[in-house]
Design a protein around this motif. Structure first.
Motif, PDB file in Angstrom:
ATOM      1  N   THR A  91      76.458 116.565  86.709  1.00 43.14           N
ATOM      2  CA  THR A  91      77.021 115.211  86.810  1.00 43.14           C
ATOM      3  C   THR A  91      75.983 114.186  86.370  1.00 43.14           C
ATOM      4  O   THR A  91      76.260 113.288  85.572  1.00 43.14           O
ATOM      5  N   TYR A  92      74.779 114.350  86.916  1.00 47.07           N
ATOM      6  CA  TYR A  92      73.689 113.414  86.643  1.00 47.07           C
ATOM      7  C   TYR A  92      73.301 113.430  85.158  1.00 47.07           C
ATOM      8  O   TYR A  92      73.209 112.378  84.524  1.00 47.07           O
ATOM      9  N   SER A  93      73.086 114.635  84.617  1.00 45.05           N
ATOM     10  CA  SER A  93      72.642 114.722  83.222  1.00 45.05           C
ATOM     11  C   SER A  93      73.706 114.169  82.277  1.00 45.05           C
ATOM     12  O   SER A  93      73.385 113.527  81.280  1.00 45.05           O
ATOM     13  N   GLU A  94      74.968 114.437  82.611  1.00 45.44           N
ATOM     14  CA  GLU A  94      76.042 113.963  81.733  1.00 45.44           C
ATOM     15  C   GLU A  94      76.065 112.436  81.705  1.00 45.44           C
ATOM     16  O   GLU A  94      76.125 111.819  80.645  1.00 45.44           O
ATOM     17  N   TYR A  95      75.976 111.840  82.885  1.00 47.47           N
ATOM     18  CA  TYR A  95      75.993 110.381  82.948  1.00 47.47           C
ATOM     19  C   TYR A  95      74.808 109.801  82.174  1.00 47.47           C
ATOM     20  O   TYR A  95      74.967 108.886  81.370  1.00 47.47           O
ATOM     21  N   MET A  96      73.615 110.345  82.408  1.00 47.23           N
ATOM     22  CA  MET A  96      72.417 109.825  81.750  1.00 47.23           C
ATOM     23  C   MET A  96      72.506 109.987  80.232  1.00 47.23           C
ATOM     24  O   MET A  96      72.060 109.122  79.483  1.00 47.23           O
ATOM     25  N   HIS A  97      73.083 111.094  79.819  1.00 46.20           N
ATOM     26  CA  HIS A  97      73.255 111.335  78.383  1.00 46.20           C
ATOM     27  C   HIS A  97      74.167 110.267  77.769  1.00 46.20           C
ATOM     28  O   HIS A  97      73.865 109.697  76.715  1.00 46.20           O
ATOM     29  N   ILE A  98      75.262 109.972  78.450  1.00 49.48           N
ATOM     30  CA  ILE A  98      76.199 108.951  77.953  1.00 49.48           C
ATOM     31  C   ILE A  98      75.505 107.589  77.856  1.00 49.48           C
ATOM     32  O   ILE A  98      75.628 106.878  76.863  1.00 49.48           O
ATOM     33  N   VAL A  99      74.742 107.258  78.906  1.00 48.82           N
ATOM     34  CA  VAL A  99      74.041 105.967  78.896  1.00 48.82           C
ATOM     35  C   VAL A  99      73.063 105.904  77.711  1.00 48.82           C
ATOM     36  O   VAL A  99      72.978 104.878  77.018  1.00 48.82           O
ATOM     37  N   GLN A 100      72.374 106.999  77.463  1.00 52.33           N
ATOM     38  CA  GLN A 100      71.425 107.023  76.335  1.00 52.33           C
ATOM     39  C   GLN A 100      72.123 106.811  74.996  1.00 52.33           C
ATOM     40  O   GLN A 100      71.662 106.051  74.142  1.00 52.33           O
ATOM     41  N   GLN A 101      73.249 107.494  74.819  1.00 52.94           N
ATOM     42  CA  GLN A 101      73.997 107.373  73.567  1.00 52.94           C
ATOM     43  C   GLN A 101      74.521 105.944  73.404  1.00 52.94           C
ATOM     44  O   GLN A 101      74.479 105.364  72.321  1.00 52.94           O
ATOM     45  N   ARG A 102      75.026 105.420  74.503  1.00 50.94           N
ATOM     46  CA  ARG A 102      75.561 104.058  74.466  1.00 50.94           C
ATOM     47  C   ARG A 102      74.432 103.065  74.173  1.00 50.94           C
ATOM     48  O   ARG A 102      74.600 102.126  73.401  1.00 50.94           O
ATOM     49  N   ASN A 103      73.266 103.297  74.781  1.00 55.69           N
ATOM     50  CA  ASN A 103      72.119 102.424  74.528  1.00 55.69           C
ATOM     51  C   ASN A 103      71.698 102.469  73.060  1.00 55.69           C
ATOM     52  O   ASN A 103      71.309 101.448  72.496  1.00 55.69           O
ATOM     53  N   ALA A 104      71.761 103.663  72.462  1.00 59.25           N
ATOM     54  CA  ALA A 104      71.382 103.789  71.051  1.00 59.25           C
ATOM     55  C   ALA A 104      72.301 102.930  70.180  1.00 59.25           C
ATOM     56  O   ALA A 104      71.851 102.265  69.240  1.00 59.25           O
ATOM     57  N   LEU A 105      73.585 102.931  70.519  1.00 60.24           N
ATOM     58  CA  LEU A 105      74.553 102.122  69.773  1.00 60.24           C
ATOM     59  C   LEU A 105      74.256 100.624  69.966  1.00 60.24           C
ATOM     60  O   LEU A 105      74.270  99.839  69.017  1.00 60.24           O
ATOM     61  N   LEU A 106      73.931 100.248  71.203  1.00 57.47           N
ATOM     62  CA  LEU A 106      73.685  98.832  71.510  1.00 57.47           C
ATOM     63  C   LEU A 106      72.394  98.333  70.863  1.00 57.47           C
ATOM     64  O   LEU A 106      72.296  97.175  70.456  1.00 57.47           O
ATOM     65  N   LYS A 107      71.416  99.224  70.764  1.00 50.49           N
ATOM     66  CA  LYS A 107      70.114  98.837  70.240  1.00 50.49           C
ATOM     67  C   LYS A 107      70.220  98.370  68.785  1.00 50.49           C
ATOM     68  O   LYS A 107      69.562  97.413  68.379  1.00 50.49           O
ATOM     69  N   ASP A 108      71.064  99.057  68.021  1.00 43.82           N
ATOM     70  CA  ASP A 108      71.235  98.722  66.605  1.00 43.82           C
ATOM     71  C   ASP A 108      72.559  98.012  66.350  1.00 43.82           C
ATOM     72  O   ASP A 108      73.140  98.137  65.287  1.00 43.82           O
ATOM     73  N   TRP A 109      73.035  97.308  67.347  1.00 42.88           N
ATOM     74  CA  TRP A 109      74.373  96.720  67.302  1.00 42.88           C
ATOM     75  C   TRP A 109      74.594  95.845  66.065  1.00 42.88           C
ATOM     76  O   TRP A 109      75.631  95.913  65.419  1.00 42.88           O
ATOM     77  N   PHE A 110      73.592  95.046  65.712  1.00 42.35           N
ATOM     78  CA  PHE A 110      73.834  94.085  64.622  1.00 42.35           C
ATOM     79  C   PHE A 110      73.893  94.766  63.263  1.00 42.35           C
ATOM     80  O   PHE A 110      74.383  94.194  62.298  1.00 42.35           O
ATOM     81  N   ARG A 111      73.460  95.996  63.192  1.00 41.59           N
ATOM     82  CA  ARG A 111      73.622  96.754  61.944  1.00 41.59           C
ATOM     83  C   ARG A 111      74.819  97.706  62.012  1.00 41.59           C
ATOM     84  O   ARG A 111      75.602  97.799  61.093  1.00 41.59           O
ATOM     85  N   PHE A 112      74.930  98.429  63.138  1.00 43.96           N
ATOM     86  CA  PHE A 112      75.933  99.498  63.192  1.00 43.96           C
ATOM     87  C   PHE A 112      77.016  99.273  64.246  1.00 43.96           C
ATOM     88  O   PHE A 112      77.826 100.154  64.487  1.00 43.96           O
TER      89      PHE A 112
END
Ligand code: ADP
Ligand code: MG
Length: 364
Positions: A148-169
């Motif tokens: 449960t924990y790893s899955e949630y953290m993984h999702i947050v990481q992926q979502r953060n990656a998208l947010l980090k480059d938001w103005f490009r991608f």
């Protein structure tokens, strides 16, 4: 679970220590830097965890020796068992003569809970330490929680990656898909943490009451203002879906997920006030102890085996009544307490006292 006998060879400052602790309270006294904490650290290694001091395995081997060996005979699951640890570059554990594929295979077989002064950060520090306490304890008692924990953290990481480059991608369709997954995973995590805190609460409040001679009220709550207590898992998922969607602008601006259970906290209060902001040293220490003892009690309830309680340097800053409670009112538990100050020993009514001197252990 009861520790019956230990042998430590070339471990830390101990060349050879052999001892048979008692089934109840064991006090290990001695001056500073004699090896008291080292002894508890050695016992702790049988849980399969890493050193509770955060030391590397190589640092555990006595300087100048090629390897350390530790052996422990303990009673668990209705029979006597023996575990062997060998530390060279890596730690290897053998249980009843069979080599384990990883030290973590000891989880649930040799149970222990440790208090060390570093754990005071659990109360004094940021929410991060309290989340870590909850998550680590949950991993021990609820086998599915790590997933449960790893899955949630993984999702947050992926979502953060998208947010980090938001103005490009940046792409709102993708973001919404992550939001949905994150809300579902968040609900799983919140329910597990909330239910675990409810189990801890009963034991922690009872233990704290005893420790403070019923003078102070102790309370713990997981994110009380959100009212999780009365919500179903689906309602919690719906709450998070709405909250995460509402945080879109903040998240895009920050470049990471600003809301979610990865930012939540366990609230701990003593005598109606936040233990972090208002607690005295003794109250903060008592609060950590109450949480640790409750962790041990829940673990004991679930596995049917009471873990050993390792209390390192717990006595300082506790008043006479609290010291007395720790030494004389934990019937039914095997407890190991280290202490520098010999005056506390006068208050021990039943139990064994050992002295640690330059890595040599003797019974007094
Ligand atoms: N790998 C090691 N080899 C030899 N001595 C060590 C090793 N690690 C720590 N020590 C020694 O152990 C002592 C500290 O022991 P510790 O258990 O922390 O003391 P205390 O009795 O105060 O709890 C220090 O003197 C330190 O030099
Ligand atoms: Mg010490």
């Amino acid at each position: 679970m009861t520790v019956k006998e230990c042998k430590f060879l070339d471990f830390r400052n101990m060349s050879f220590v052999e001892w048979q602790p008692g089934d109840g309270v064991n006090v290990i006294c001695g001056q500073n830097a004699q090896g008291k904490t080292n002894l508890l650290e050695g016992l702790w290694l049988f849980t399969g965890g890493k050193s509770f001091r955060g030391s590397k395995d190589a640092e555990l081997v006595k300087i100048g020796s090629p390897r350390a060996r530790l052996q422990c005979t303990f009673e668990a699951d209705g029979r006597e068992q023996t575990a062997d640890i060998q530390i060279e570059k890596r730690r290897k554990i053998t249980l009843n003569g069979v080599a384990l594929s990883s030290p973590t295979k000891m989880t649930g077989l040799f149970g222990a809970v440790v208090f060390s002064p570093d754990h005071l950060m659990m109360i004094k520090g940021s929410p991060d330490g309290r989340r870590r306490f909850l998550d680590a304890a949950l991993c021990q008692v609820k086998p599915g929680y790590i997933k449960t924990y790893s899955e949630y953290m993984h999702i947050v990481q992926q979502r953060n990656a998208l947010l980090k480059d938001w103005f490009r991608f940046g792409d709102d369709t993708i973001l919404e898909a992550w939001n949905k997954r994150m809300s579902a995973a968040a609900a799983e995590m919140v329910v597990a943490r909330r239910d675990y805190v409810a189990r801890l609460r009963a034991y922690a409040t009872e233990f704290y009451a005893g420790l403070s001679s019923h003078k102070e009220k102790f309370e713990i709550d997981y994110e009380p203002e959100k009212g999780y207590e009365s919500l179903s898992k689906d309602e919690i998922a719906a709450y998070w879906e709405e909250t995460i969607a509402a945080a879109r602008q903040a998240d895009v601006g920050a470049g990471f997920s600003t809301v979610g259970p990865h930012r939540e906290d366990l609230s701990v209060s003593v005598a109606e006030l936040s233990a972090r902001a208002f607690g005295s040293q003794g109250q903060q220490r008592s609060a950590v102890l109450a949480l640790k003892m409750a962790e041990a009690a829940v673990l004991g309830e679930i596995t049917g085996e009471r873990p050993a309680i390792l209390l390192d340097d717990v006595m300082s800053e506790l008043d006479v009544d609290r010291q007395n409670y720790l030494m004389n009112h934990l019937a039914g538990w095997q407890v190991f307490i280290t202490a520098c100050d010999p005056s506390a020993l006068g208050r021990l009514s039943k139990g064994r006292v050992f002295r640690m001197e330059s890595g040599n252990l003797s019974e007094t």
